[in-house]
Write a protein that holds these residues in place. Structure first.
Motif, short mmCIF file in Angstrom:
data_model
loop_
_atom_site.label_atom_id
_atom_site.label_comp_id
_atom_site.label_asym_id
_atom_site.label_seq_id
_atom_site.Cartn_x
_atom_site.Cartn_y
_atom_site.Cartn_z
N PRO A 4 -11.51 -5.37 2.34
CA PRO A 4 -10.98 -4.01 2.18
C PRO A 4 -9.73 -3.95 1.30
O PRO A 4 -9.57 -3.02 0.51
CB PRO A 4 -10.66 -3.58 3.61
N THR A 5 -8.87 -4.95 1.41
CA THR A 5 -7.67 -5.00 0.57
C THR A 5 -8.06 -5.18 -0.89
O THR A 5 -7.49 -4.53 -1.78
CB THR A 5 -6.75 -6.15 1.01
N TYR B 166 -7.27 1.43 -6.70
CA TYR B 166 -6.01 1.94 -7.27
C TYR B 166 -5.93 1.59 -8.75
O TYR B 166 -5.45 2.39 -9.56
CB TYR B 166 -4.82 1.35 -6.51
N LEU C 252 0.83 -1.20 0.00
CA LEU C 252 0.00 0.00 0.00
C LEU C 252 0.87 1.25 0.00
O LEU C 252 0.59 2.21 -0.74
CB LEU C 252 -0.92 -0.01 1.22
N PHE D 101 -5.38 2.66 6.68
CA PHE D 101 -5.78 1.30 6.33
C PHE D 101 -6.51 0.61 7.49
O PHE D 101 -7.47 -0.14 7.26
CB PHE D 101 -4.55 0.48 5.93
N LEU E 211 -9.21 -1.88 -2.19
CA LEU E 211 -8.10 -0.95 -2.41
C LEU E 211 -7.36 -1.27 -3.71
O LEU E 211 -7.03 -0.36 -4.47
CB LEU E 211 -7.12 -1.00 -1.23
N PHE F 56 -10.12 1.89 7.99
CA PHE F 56 -10.83 1.52 6.76
C PHE F 56 -11.18 0.04 6.79
O PHE F 56 -12.32 -0.36 6.48
CB PHE F 56 -9.96 1.85 5.55
N THR F 57 -10.21 -0.78 7.17
CA THR F 57 -10.44 -2.22 7.23
C THR F 57 -11.49 -2.58 8.28
O THR F 57 -12.37 -3.41 8.04
CB THR F 57 -9.12 -2.96 7.54
N ALA G 15 -1.61 6.74 4.23
CA ALA G 15 -2.45 5.68 3.67
C ALA G 15 -2.35 4.42 4.52
O ALA G 15 -3.35 3.73 4.76
CB ALA G 15 -2.03 5.38 2.22
N THR H 193 1.06 3.83 -3.22
CA THR H 193 0.69 5.24 -3.05
C THR H 193 1.80 6.16 -3.51
O THR H 193 1.56 7.18 -4.18
CB THR H 193 0.35 5.52 -1.57
#
Length: 216
Positions: A139-140, A147, A91, A113, A143, A116-117, A109, A95
């Protein structure tokens, strides 16, 4: 917490002996093979970032092997921690390298994480009733796909590569999620497919990272 307490989470395991999950244990070779293939694909383009990901990918295979043989809480930690490190390192690099933001944005970021997770996996659990523990990886997946979509117009090959990775992860998460549900029909379970597909996906993601750096 009793670190040596036994854990029985998978369809293939029928008792607490060392080789009760032979297929789940041996298919962790997929992570080691993926690391070796990526090593040769990168050749002289290896840099500290991709080298670190290769080391972590190797650790994922070792940690998961320990968990599917020893089946203890300490082995579970050895299984989970390398996966977490891989996600966080990737990640940060995605980024900074792919999106082109400064180092502090990559660090931010990584920090974001965690909430967010927690939020996304909680929502997934409520909506689905749980995915056999796989909700923590959704969540991964989001992401990687996010991206990939963001980069499609800016770095098309990188964007496509990330979306391919998201597609492979979707398949592997499906295999992980249905393992317990198919025990009666498939005594072997499907967790071993998670290993095989995840090995391919994680190795592929390292190659995508390298190719992006090579064309910039």
């Amino acid at each position: 917490m009793e670190w040596t307490a036994q854990v029985d989470n998978y369809c293939e395991r029928t008792d607490l002996s060392y080789w009760s999950e032979p297929v789940n244990a041996l298919t962790n070779a997929a992570f080691l093979i993926a690391a070796m293939v990526a090593w040769f694909v990168l050749r002289d383009r290896r840099d500290p970032g991709t080298l670190l990901l290769l080391v972590i990918l190797t650790a994922i295979g070792i940690g998961s092997f320990l968990f599917h043989t020893h089946a203890t809480r300490w082995a579970g930690v050895a299984d989970v921690l390398p996966i977490m490190f891989y996600i966080l390192v990737y990640l940060y690099l995605a980024t900074v390298r792919m999106v082109g933001l400064p180092w502090w944005a990559g660090a931010f970021a990584v920090i974001l994480f965690f909430p967010f997770t927690a939020i996304v996996s909680g929502i997934v659990s409520v909506l689905t009733g749980g995915l056999n523990g796989s909700e923590g990886y959704v969540p991964t997946l989001l992401l990687i796909a996010g991206y990939g979509l963001w980069l499609r117009g800016r770095a098309p090959s990188t964007g496509r590569g990330l979306l391919i990775g998201a597609g492979i992860l979707t398949l592997s998460l499906t295999a992980r999620s249905v393992d317990a549900a198919v025990c009666e029909a498939i005594p072997l379970g499907t967790h071993w497919l998670w290993h095989c597909l995840n090995g391919v996906m994680l190795g592929w993601m390292i190659v995508v990272m390298d190719r992006h750096r090579a064309v910039r």
